[in-house]
Design a protein around this motif. Sequence first.
Motif, PDB file in Angstrom:
ATOM      1  N   ILE A   1     -13.864   2.842   5.493  1.00 51.49           N
ATOM      2  CA  ILE A   1     -14.402   3.342   4.229  1.00 51.49           C
ATOM      3  C   ILE A   1     -14.220   4.864   4.214  1.00 51.49           C
ATOM      4  N   SER A   2     -12.999   5.289   4.356  1.00 52.13           N
ATOM      5  CA  SER A   2     -12.661   6.703   4.396  1.00 52.13           C
ATOM      6  C   SER A   2     -11.249   6.859   3.844  1.00 52.13           C
ATOM      7  N   SER A   3     -10.654   8.004   4.090  1.00 53.46           N
ATOM      8  CA  SER A   3      -9.282   8.227   3.651  1.00 53.46           C
ATOM      9  C   SER A   3      -8.270   7.728   4.675  1.00 53.46           C
ATOM     10  N   GLY A   4      -8.740   6.941   5.642  1.00 60.38           N
ATOM     11  CA  GLY A   4      -7.859   6.508   6.716  1.00 60.38           C
ATOM     12  C   GLY A   4      -6.810   5.492   6.302  1.00 60.38           C
ATOM     13  N   PHE A   5      -7.132   4.610   5.345  1.00 54.99           N
ATOM     14  CA  PHE A   5      -6.237   3.511   5.012  1.00 54.99           C
ATOM     15  C   PHE A   5      -5.718   3.573   3.576  1.00 54.99           C
ATOM     16  N   VAL A   6      -6.509   4.125   2.687  1.00 54.51           N
ATOM     17  CA  VAL A   6      -6.053   4.344   1.313  1.00 54.51           C
ATOM     18  C   VAL A   6      -6.623   5.676   0.834  1.00 54.51           C
ATOM     19  N   PRO A   7      -5.983   6.342  -0.116  1.00 54.27           N
ATOM     20  CA  PRO A   7      -6.568   7.573  -0.675  1.00 54.27           C
ATOM     21  C   PRO A   7      -7.911   7.276  -1.317  1.00 54.27           C
ATOM     22  N   THR A   8      -8.873   8.162  -1.112  1.00 55.56           N
ATOM     23  CA  THR A   8     -10.210   7.929  -1.664  1.00 55.56           C
ATOM     24  C   THR A   8     -10.210   7.911  -3.190  1.00 55.56           C
ATOM     25  N   ASP A   9      -9.221   8.539  -3.828  1.00 55.10           N
ATOM     26  CA  ASP A   9      -9.146   8.543  -5.293  1.00 55.10           C
ATOM     27  C   ASP A   9      -8.947   7.142  -5.862  1.00 55.10           C
ATOM     28  N   ALA A  10      -8.451   6.215  -5.036  1.00 54.36           N
ATOM     29  CA  ALA A  10      -8.197   4.861  -5.508  1.00 54.36           C
ATOM     30  C   ALA A  10      -9.431   3.974  -5.450  1.00 54.36           C
ATOM     31  N   MET A  11     -10.545   4.515  -4.915  1.00 58.44           N
ATOM     32  CA  MET A  11     -11.755   3.708  -4.748  1.00 58.44           C
ATOM     33  C   MET A  11     -12.645   3.780  -5.988  1.00 58.44           C
ATOM     34  N   PRO A  12     -13.517   2.778  -6.181  1.00 56.74           N
ATOM     35  CA  PRO A  12     -14.517   2.859  -7.263  1.00 56.74           C
ATOM     36  C   PRO A  12     -15.423   4.073  -7.065  1.00 56.74           C
TER      37      PRO A  12
ATOM     38  N   LEU B   1       0.819  -1.202   0.000  1.00 58.47           N
ATOM     39  CA  LEU B   1       0.000   0.000   0.000  1.00 58.47           C
ATOM     40  C   LEU B   1       0.858   1.260   0.000  1.00 58.47           C
ATOM     41  N   GLY B   2       2.000   1.201   0.658  1.00 59.15           N
ATOM     42  CA  GLY B   2       2.890   2.360   0.675  1.00 59.15           C
ATOM     43  C   GLY B   2       3.425   2.700  -0.699  1.00 59.15           C
ATOM     44  N   ALA B   3       3.632   1.679  -1.527  1.00 55.37           N
ATOM     45  CA  ALA B   3       4.155   1.913  -2.879  1.00 55.37           C
ATOM     46  C   ALA B   3       3.178   2.677  -3.751  1.00 55.37           C
ATOM     47  N   GLY B   4       1.902   2.647  -3.387  1.00 50.95           N
ATOM     48  CA  GLY B   4       0.905   3.330  -4.202  1.00 50.95           C
ATOM     49  C   GLY B   4       0.481   4.686  -3.665  1.00 50.95           C
TER      50      GLY B   4
END
Length: 264
Positions: free
Chosen positions: A193-204, A50-53
Amino acid sequence: MSTTYTVRDSATMLRRNLLHIRRYPSLSIMLVAQPILFLLLFVYVFGGTLGAGLPGHPGGGDRGDYLVFITPGILIMTVASVALGTAISTATDMTTGIISRFRTMNIARASVLTGHVLGAVLKTAFAVVIVTAFAFLLGFRSGASPLDWLGAVGLLVLIAFSLTWLTVGMGLAADSVETASNTPLFLVMLPFISSGFVPTDAMPVGLRQFAQHQPFTPMINTLRALVTGTPTDADLWLAIGWCALIALLGYLWSRRLFLRVPTK
Protein backbone atom coordinates in the motif's frame (compact mmCIF):
# COMPACT_ATOMS: atom_id res chain seq x y z
CA MET A 1 31.52 -0.34 31.84
CA SER A 2 34.05 1.11 29.36
CA THR A 3 33.50 1.53 25.67
CA THR A 4 36.18 -1.09 24.99
CA TYR A 5 34.24 -3.76 26.89
CA THR A 6 30.99 -2.72 25.21
CA VAL A 7 32.52 -3.12 21.75
CA ARG A 8 34.10 -6.45 22.69
CA ASP A 9 30.88 -7.84 24.14
CA SER A 10 28.87 -6.57 21.15
CA ALA A 11 31.29 -8.35 18.82
CA THR A 12 30.82 -11.56 20.83
CA MET A 13 27.02 -11.29 20.58
CA LEU A 14 27.30 -10.54 16.87
CA ARG A 15 29.39 -13.67 16.39
CA ARG A 16 26.75 -15.66 18.29
CA ASN A 17 24.01 -14.43 15.95
CA LEU A 18 26.10 -15.15 12.85
CA LEU A 19 26.66 -18.70 14.09
CA HIS A 20 22.88 -19.10 14.38
CA ILE A 21 22.55 -18.00 10.75
CA ARG A 22 25.10 -20.60 9.67
CA ARG A 23 23.45 -23.36 11.65
CA TYR A 24 19.95 -22.59 10.33
CA PRO A 25 20.49 -21.76 6.64
CA SER A 26 16.87 -22.55 5.75
CA LEU A 27 15.71 -19.32 7.41
CA SER A 28 18.18 -17.26 5.37
CA ILE A 29 17.09 -19.01 2.20
CA MET A 30 13.44 -18.19 2.91
CA LEU A 31 14.28 -14.53 3.52
CA VAL A 32 15.80 -14.34 0.04
CA ALA A 33 13.34 -16.66 -1.72
CA GLN A 34 10.23 -14.68 -0.79
CA PRO A 35 11.29 -11.37 -2.41
CA ILE A 36 12.53 -13.21 -5.49
CA LEU A 37 9.18 -14.98 -5.84
CA PHE A 38 7.36 -11.64 -5.55
CA LEU A 39 9.69 -10.19 -8.18
CA LEU A 40 8.97 -13.04 -10.58
CA LEU A 41 5.23 -12.90 -9.90
CA PHE A 42 4.78 -9.18 -10.45
CA VAL A 43 7.15 -8.86 -13.40
CA TYR A 44 6.06 -11.89 -15.42
CA VAL A 45 2.39 -12.16 -14.40
CA PHE A 46 1.38 -8.53 -13.94
CA GLY A 47 4.33 -6.69 -15.49
CA GLY A 48 2.99 -6.43 -19.02
CA THR A 49 -0.28 -4.84 -17.94
CA LEU A 50 1.04 -2.69 -15.10
CA GLY A 51 4.02 -1.56 -17.15
CA ALA A 52 1.73 -0.20 -19.85
CA GLY A 53 0.21 2.19 -17.34
CA LEU A 54 3.43 3.63 -15.94
CA PRO A 55 3.69 7.43 -16.16
CA GLY A 56 6.58 9.00 -18.06
CA HIS A 57 6.54 6.40 -20.84
CA PRO A 58 4.95 7.76 -24.04
CA GLY A 59 2.87 5.04 -25.61
CA GLY A 60 3.06 2.98 -22.41
CA GLY A 61 5.85 1.08 -20.74
CA ASP A 62 6.70 -2.59 -21.00
CA ARG A 63 7.68 -5.42 -18.68
CA GLY A 64 11.27 -4.14 -18.50
CA ASP A 65 10.09 -0.69 -17.40
CA TYR A 66 7.96 -2.26 -14.70
CA LEU A 67 10.97 -4.28 -13.49
CA VAL A 68 12.88 -1.04 -12.97
CA PHE A 69 9.85 0.49 -11.23
CA ILE A 70 9.19 -2.42 -8.88
CA THR A 71 12.73 -3.39 -7.86
CA PRO A 72 13.12 -0.70 -5.14
CA GLY A 73 9.86 -1.83 -3.52
CA ILE A 74 11.02 -5.45 -3.58
CA LEU A 75 14.32 -4.44 -1.95
CA ILE A 76 12.45 -2.64 0.84
CA MET A 77 10.32 -5.78 1.32
CA THR A 78 13.56 -7.76 1.60
CA VAL A 79 14.74 -5.48 4.40
CA ALA A 80 11.38 -5.83 6.17
CA SER A 81 11.48 -9.63 5.85
CA VAL A 82 14.89 -9.82 7.53
CA ALA A 83 13.63 -7.52 10.29
CA LEU A 84 10.72 -9.91 10.83
CA GLY A 85 13.23 -12.73 11.30
CA THR A 86 14.96 -10.64 13.98
CA ALA A 87 11.72 -10.42 15.98
CA ILE A 88 11.53 -14.22 15.88
CA SER A 89 15.14 -14.73 17.01
CA THR A 90 14.73 -12.17 19.82
CA ALA A 91 11.53 -13.84 21.01
CA THR A 92 13.29 -17.21 20.93
CA ASP A 93 15.99 -15.85 23.23
CA MET A 94 13.29 -14.48 25.54
CA THR A 95 11.27 -17.69 25.75
CA THR A 96 14.31 -19.92 26.28
CA GLY A 97 15.54 -17.72 29.13
CA ILE A 98 18.92 -16.94 27.60
CA ILE A 99 18.37 -13.17 27.87
CA SER A 100 17.66 -13.54 31.59
CA ARG A 101 20.90 -15.49 31.84
CA PHE A 102 22.82 -12.82 29.95
CA ARG A 103 21.58 -10.20 32.41
CA THR A 104 23.25 -12.07 35.27
CA MET A 105 26.61 -12.10 33.48
CA ASN A 106 29.30 -9.45 33.66
CA ILE A 107 28.77 -8.16 30.12
CA ALA A 108 27.66 -4.85 28.67
CA ARG A 109 23.86 -4.86 28.68
CA ALA A 110 23.71 -3.00 25.39
CA SER A 111 25.72 -5.74 23.67
CA VAL A 112 22.88 -8.30 23.77
CA LEU A 113 20.52 -6.17 21.69
CA THR A 114 23.32 -4.67 19.59
CA GLY A 115 24.37 -8.16 18.55
CA HIS A 116 20.87 -8.83 17.22
CA VAL A 117 20.77 -5.53 15.34
CA LEU A 118 24.22 -5.82 13.76
CA GLY A 119 23.57 -9.45 12.81
CA ALA A 120 20.31 -8.43 11.14
CA VAL A 121 22.02 -5.62 9.20
CA LEU A 122 24.64 -8.05 7.87
CA LYS A 123 21.92 -10.57 7.00
CA THR A 124 20.04 -7.78 5.22
CA ALA A 125 23.13 -6.90 3.20
CA PHE A 126 23.44 -10.53 2.07
CA ALA A 127 19.75 -10.74 1.11
CA VAL A 128 19.75 -7.39 -0.72
CA VAL A 129 22.83 -8.34 -2.77
CA ILE A 130 21.20 -11.61 -3.85
CA VAL A 131 17.87 -9.98 -4.76
CA THR A 132 19.60 -7.12 -6.61
CA ALA A 133 21.73 -9.57 -8.58
CA PHE A 134 18.58 -11.50 -9.49
CA ALA A 135 16.90 -8.29 -10.67
CA PHE A 136 19.87 -7.58 -12.95
CA LEU A 137 19.65 -11.15 -14.19
CA LEU A 138 16.03 -10.50 -15.17
CA GLY A 139 17.04 -7.41 -17.12
CA PHE A 140 17.16 -4.53 -14.64
CA ARG A 141 19.27 -1.70 -16.04
CA SER A 142 20.26 1.52 -14.32
CA GLY A 143 21.73 4.84 -15.33
CA ALA A 144 22.78 5.60 -11.74
CA SER A 145 26.30 6.77 -10.97
CA PRO A 146 28.57 5.06 -8.40
CA LEU A 147 27.69 7.88 -5.98
CA ASP A 148 23.98 7.18 -6.48
CA TRP A 149 24.53 3.50 -5.75
CA LEU A 150 26.52 4.40 -2.65
CA GLY A 151 23.59 6.52 -1.51
CA ALA A 152 21.20 3.63 -2.18
CA VAL A 153 23.34 1.29 -0.07
CA GLY A 154 23.45 3.84 2.74
CA LEU A 155 19.68 4.27 2.63
CA LEU A 156 19.07 0.51 2.75
CA VAL A 157 21.42 0.17 5.74
CA LEU A 158 19.60 3.02 7.50
CA ILE A 159 16.21 1.41 6.84
CA ALA A 160 17.48 -1.98 8.02
CA PHE A 161 18.89 -0.41 11.19
CA SER A 162 15.64 1.39 12.03
CA LEU A 163 13.27 -1.52 11.27
CA THR A 164 15.48 -3.95 13.17
CA TRP A 165 15.36 -1.90 16.36
CA LEU A 166 11.57 -1.82 16.03
CA THR A 167 11.30 -5.59 15.57
CA VAL A 168 13.74 -6.25 18.42
CA GLY A 169 11.20 -4.47 20.63
CA MET A 170 8.41 -6.58 19.15
CA GLY A 171 10.37 -9.73 19.89
CA LEU A 172 11.00 -8.66 23.49
CA ALA A 173 7.33 -7.77 23.97
CA ALA A 174 5.98 -11.01 22.49
CA ASP A 175 4.84 -13.75 24.85
CA SER A 176 5.75 -16.50 22.36
CA VAL A 177 7.69 -17.08 19.18
CA GLU A 178 4.42 -17.48 17.27
CA THR A 179 3.29 -14.03 18.39
CA ALA A 180 6.64 -12.56 17.36
CA SER A 181 6.31 -14.09 13.91
CA ASN A 182 2.89 -12.48 13.38
CA THR A 183 3.24 -9.03 14.97
CA PRO A 184 5.73 -7.56 12.45
CA LEU A 185 3.82 -8.84 9.39
CA PHE A 186 2.48 -5.34 8.75
CA LEU A 187 6.03 -4.30 7.84
CA VAL A 188 5.94 -6.73 4.92
CA MET A 189 2.39 -5.75 3.94
CA LEU A 190 2.74 -1.95 4.06
CA PRO A 191 4.94 -1.77 0.91
CA PHE A 192 1.95 -3.12 -1.03
CA ILE A 193 0.00 0.00 0.00
CA SER A 194 2.69 2.42 -1.12
CA SER A 195 4.39 3.56 -4.30
CA GLY A 196 6.25 0.26 -4.46
CA PHE A 197 4.03 -1.54 -6.98
CA VAL A 198 1.89 1.12 -8.63
CA PRO A 199 2.02 4.94 -8.65
CA THR A 200 -0.01 6.34 -5.76
CA ASP A 201 -1.86 8.64 -8.20
CA ALA A 202 -3.65 5.57 -9.55
CA MET A 203 -5.21 4.75 -6.16
CA PRO A 204 -8.64 5.84 -4.85
CA VAL A 205 -8.58 9.07 -2.83
CA GLY A 206 -8.58 7.63 0.70
CA LEU A 207 -6.08 4.91 -0.09
CA ARG A 208 -3.91 7.37 -2.02
CA GLN A 209 -3.68 9.71 0.97
CA PHE A 210 -2.66 6.85 3.24
CA ALA A 211 -0.10 5.57 0.74
CA GLN A 212 1.45 9.00 0.22
CA HIS A 213 1.89 9.67 3.94
CA GLN A 214 3.03 6.30 5.24
CA PRO A 215 6.77 5.77 5.93
CA PHE A 216 7.56 3.30 3.13
CA THR A 217 6.50 5.57 0.26
CA PRO A 218 9.28 8.20 0.66
CA MET A 219 11.77 5.39 1.33
CA ILE A 220 10.80 3.61 -1.89
CA ASN A 221 10.66 6.85 -3.90
CA THR A 222 14.12 7.83 -2.69
CA LEU A 223 15.58 4.41 -3.39
CA ARG A 224 13.99 4.39 -6.87
CA ALA A 225 15.45 7.81 -7.62
CA LEU A 226 18.91 6.72 -6.46
CA VAL A 227 19.06 3.46 -8.42
CA THR A 228 17.76 5.12 -11.59
CA GLY A 229 19.89 8.24 -11.30
CA THR A 230 17.01 10.74 -11.02
CA PRO A 231 16.58 13.58 -8.44
CA THR A 232 15.46 12.50 -4.97
CA ASP A 233 13.63 15.78 -4.18
CA ALA A 234 12.06 16.09 -0.70
CA ASP A 235 11.51 12.34 -0.38
CA LEU A 236 15.13 11.91 0.71
CA TRP A 237 14.66 13.98 3.86
CA LEU A 238 11.31 12.39 4.60
CA ALA A 239 12.89 8.94 4.32
CA ILE A 240 15.78 9.89 6.61
CA GLY A 241 13.37 11.49 9.09
CA TRP A 242 11.14 8.41 9.22
CA CYS A 243 14.17 6.14 9.68
CA ALA A 244 15.53 8.30 12.51
CA LEU A 245 12.15 8.37 14.26
CA ILE A 246 11.56 4.61 13.93
CA ALA A 247 15.11 3.83 15.09
CA LEU A 248 14.85 6.11 18.12
CA LEU A 249 11.45 4.81 19.21
CA GLY A 250 12.48 1.21 18.56
CA TYR A 251 15.69 1.61 20.56
CA LEU A 252 14.01 3.27 23.53
CA TRP A 253 11.23 0.66 23.56
CA SER A 254 13.69 -2.25 23.26
CA ARG A 255 15.94 -0.85 25.98
CA ARG A 256 13.01 -0.39 28.35
CA LEU A 257 11.73 -3.93 27.77
CA PHE A 258 15.21 -5.43 28.11
CA LEU A 259 15.85 -3.71 31.43
CA ARG A 260 12.57 -5.11 32.74
CA VAL A 261 13.55 -8.73 32.00
CA PRO A 262 13.92 -10.52 35.37
CA THR A 263 17.26 -12.14 36.13
CA LYS A 264 17.46 -15.79 37.06
